[in-house]
Design an enzyme around this catalytic site. Sequence first.
Site, PDB file in Angstrom:
ATOM      1  N   GLN A 259      53.811  37.184  64.142  1.00  0.00           N
ATOM      2  CA  GLN A 259      53.477  38.209  63.146  1.00  0.00           C
ATOM      3  C   GLN A 259      53.619  37.672  61.729  1.00  0.00           C
ATOM      4  O   GLN A 259      52.788  37.927  60.869  1.00  0.00           O
ATOM      5  CB  GLN A 259      54.379  39.447  63.281  1.00  0.00           C
ATOM      6  N   HIS A 262      50.723  36.066  59.870  1.00  0.00           N
ATOM      7  CA  HIS A 262      49.517  36.819  59.503  1.00  0.00           C
ATOM      8  C   HIS A 262      49.367  36.961  57.997  1.00  0.00           C
ATOM      9  O   HIS A 262      48.292  36.746  57.437  1.00  0.00           O
ATOM     10  CB  HIS A 262      49.545  38.219  60.125  1.00  0.00           C
ATOM     11  N   GLU A 327      54.128  48.806  65.315  1.00  0.00           N
ATOM     12  CA  GLU A 327      52.792  48.507  65.835  1.00  0.00           C
ATOM     13  C   GLU A 327      52.913  47.811  67.199  1.00  0.00           C
ATOM     14  O   GLU A 327      52.250  48.190  68.155  1.00  0.00           O
ATOM     15  CB  GLU A 327      52.080  47.600  64.827  1.00  0.00           C
ATOM     16  N   HIS A 328      53.740  46.769  67.251  1.00  0.00           N
ATOM     17  CA  HIS A 328      53.952  46.011  68.489  1.00  0.00           C
ATOM     18  C   HIS A 328      55.431  46.036  68.851  1.00  0.00           C
ATOM     19  O   HIS A 328      56.276  45.832  67.982  1.00  0.00           O
ATOM     20  CB  HIS A 328      53.570  44.535  68.307  1.00  0.00           C
ATOM     21  N   ASP A 361      46.728  40.261  71.643  1.00  0.00           N
ATOM     22  CA  ASP A 361      45.795  40.097  70.519  1.00  0.00           C
ATOM     23  C   ASP A 361      44.423  39.644  70.985  1.00  0.00           C
ATOM     24  O   ASP A 361      43.428  39.875  70.304  1.00  0.00           O
ATOM     25  CB  ASP A 361      46.325  39.054  69.533  1.00  0.00           C
ATOM     26  N   HIS A 420      31.877  90.416  62.603  1.00  0.00           N
ATOM     27  CA  HIS A 420      32.433  89.809  63.818  1.00  0.00           C
ATOM     28  C   HIS A 420      32.591  90.885  64.897  1.00  0.00           C
ATOM     29  O   HIS A 420      32.186  90.693  66.047  1.00  0.00           O
ATOM     30  CB  HIS A 420      33.804  89.185  63.533  1.00  0.00           C
TER      31      HIS A 420
END
Lengths: 428, 428
Positions: A259, A262, A327-328, A361, A420
């Site tokens: 990670q 990135h 996220e992970h 991934d 209505h």
Amino acid sequence: MPLRLDSKAAGFAADFTALVDARREADEDVSRDVSAILKAVRAHGDTALADYTSRFDHHDLDVSGWAVDPADCRAALDGLSTPLRDALELAAARITAYHEKQRPVDSDGIDAAGVRLGARWTAVDAAGLYVPGGRAAYPSSLLMNVIPAKVAGVQRIAMVTPTPKGEINPLVLAAAQIAGIEEIWRVGGAQAVAALAYGTDRIKPVDVITGPGNAWVAEAKRQLYGVVGIDMVAGPSEIVVVADGQNDADWIAADLLSQSEHDPTSQSILFTDDAAFADAVEQAVMRRLPLLSTQAVATTSWAANGAIILVRDLDEAMPLVDRLAPEHLELAVDDPDRYFAQVRHAGSVFLGRMTPEAVGDYVAGPNHVLPTGRRARFSSGLSVLDFMKRTSFLGLTPDAIQAIGPAAVALAEAEGLPAHAASVALRL
Amino acid sequence: MPLRLDSKAAGFAADFTALVDARREADEDVSRDVSAILKAVRAHGDTALADYTSRFDHHDLDVSGWAVDPADCRAALDGLSTPLRDALELAAARITAYHEKQRPVDSDGIDAAGVRLGARWTAVDAAGLYVPGGRAAYPSSLLMNVIPAKVAGVQRIAMVTPTPKGEINPLVLAAAQIAGIEEIWRVGGAQAVAALAYGTDRIKPVDVITGPGNAWVAEAKRQLYGVVGIDMVAGPSEIVVVADGQNDADWIAADLLSQSEHDPTSQSILFTDDAAFADAVEQAVMRRLPLLSTQAVATTSWAANGAIILVRDLDEAMPLVDRLAPEHLELAVDDPDRYFAQVRHAGSVFLGRMTPEAVGDYVAGPNHVLPTGRRARFSSGLSVLDFMKRTSFLGLTPDAIQAIGPAAVALAEAEGLPAHAASVALRL
């Protein structure tokens, strides 16, 4: 140096809360610039696109060509080495298989009151895919975005990608060929997102726009949410690893660095109940960093956002993980299901010692477009559903309207909506 | 007078395109005001809430009370007439039954490569519900928003509603009691949405915010999208009726007016293949308008946004309906399925002559929170899924990583991500 916390230490609760609340997202205020770009593209269409492309990407669309020639995609695929081509094709096949199981089921039935009730799912007509240029141009992201749309049954997929000075990544073209994309425009930035949403003379509008991008692209999608559907607001990516002392410190160090490499804003956090293992992982990270071509980014990210948290036992870690809603999440233990049962908020979970996040991934099958920045509390990874919508339907017989109509009349009258009420009462 | 179009007339294509593209949404630019309110509530919490409530709603929260007393909800329900209470309870029961079928199914399995793959759905921890004050305070909307959250399994539901001068609609309180809402704050506007998203000392933050509101509320939700999940961006409501000449013109007139009476920006459109029936409906609308307590609104809306479109046959209408992608679509014919099969984009479809749209507003079961302004092209009505999120998961054995790991390594290397590659390669 990464943050080191110990759940037994005084002040841990406050320190952990600070970690949860830390914002890693850039506060770049690009909203005014983006708003101006959207207005210009809406008003001037292709002319505005050409102007922005000349200014930001430094090429003339009328010279370099507005669209990528499909022959270039075929040539890029033909030019790949066999192992790489096989890898992309394996990835595409596995991603397709996983997403096919997400296709929703229609319903249609008649209930006890005689009312026919159901729901029907249909694909959107057209989807737009943003693919970044430069460093973040990943063929895997292209597959992860296009395949759910294809599985949903989307008939038209329009891809946009900036080609600075006219250049484009051949791996991305090869992936486009594998994914069956036939429409690729050489435009990027907020202007490309605007073109997809509003349409221009050349580029027909789409209904949903997905795909990663820089701050301008993300802000353009946010501003156009409602004009089109979009995938989630995306922030820096993150991983949480929960590991006991029985793991190989090198493996876990590589997982954390996968990670960190990135982006400088990425985050990697280790929870462990073994102080010696925590030290071993920290040392392994330091040993591995100089071996990486991504050393500069990974070093910055690990120092700024990395964390190693010592807990009394791994059960203690699980509510803390939920607060991070990562996220992970890797559960590197012998019995991952025991801990997974305690997880409420996570984008994707990697079970056991042999499941590094990176396998997800690329080739495992589930989508790697996942909620970041604690958004797993309320949102999900990209799926087939993002490219479909549901139409509810109902049908009443004369008996059915006698059964439930009077209640509708009573409620309409109580809400002060006489037409209505009349529309039901006339049929009773 | 409503717009009259004839598909056989010269210029029809352009006239219809103008109708499709007409924007009925207010262009009020409240974004700067809303942005300032969000910042103030984020920084000053309850103090800011009290200030704005004093300024906009003209009451002092410390005097009138911050929260509604649950006893007031019980009293409101006890005060209802029996038919009205029965109607609300029938509505709640039918909405619950319909939404229970939306609960997603988890998956967990092992594929041919030995890879364990699955998805698990969980409810968000907390949902916030905005309920408008004043004219648009509808108990039916409260049920339509709360019940999907309850069915999803949301543990905490926090409702906010402005109480101008401290007043609150007892019907809304009764509906809250039926829906089982125990937390109601007397705040409204963008400030209430900000409090739900960021949290204050008194109001804990939520994960998803739904519910209708004015331009400030809608803009606050839009700006906070990503901090929390929200339901769709909502615009003026609309109905399209496709009817042959075999209908009662009075019934169809009432159906059209049931949208027109909502708001001056509402839209009602009739497609028919029978010119005499078109005239009869137009006359019936004129006859019914003076009978309505909502006459002023309905007259404005019908004149400004109403349309009657004569087509050669009803099959010709269907692609035109798709371009409008209406929130509500009535198919008032003997064989509605024949036409429904041609519909791609609609929020909810009402099948046959005995199914007025209003029955779906209250008691049929499907949600009445539906995509407006052509958003049915890419979005769906409110559902249980809006209050849940999906966690994907995977688990590899040593054999499984041998099977698919090398492809992940190849792709990671091609993308220039060496730590990704190492995290897999070390385990091979």
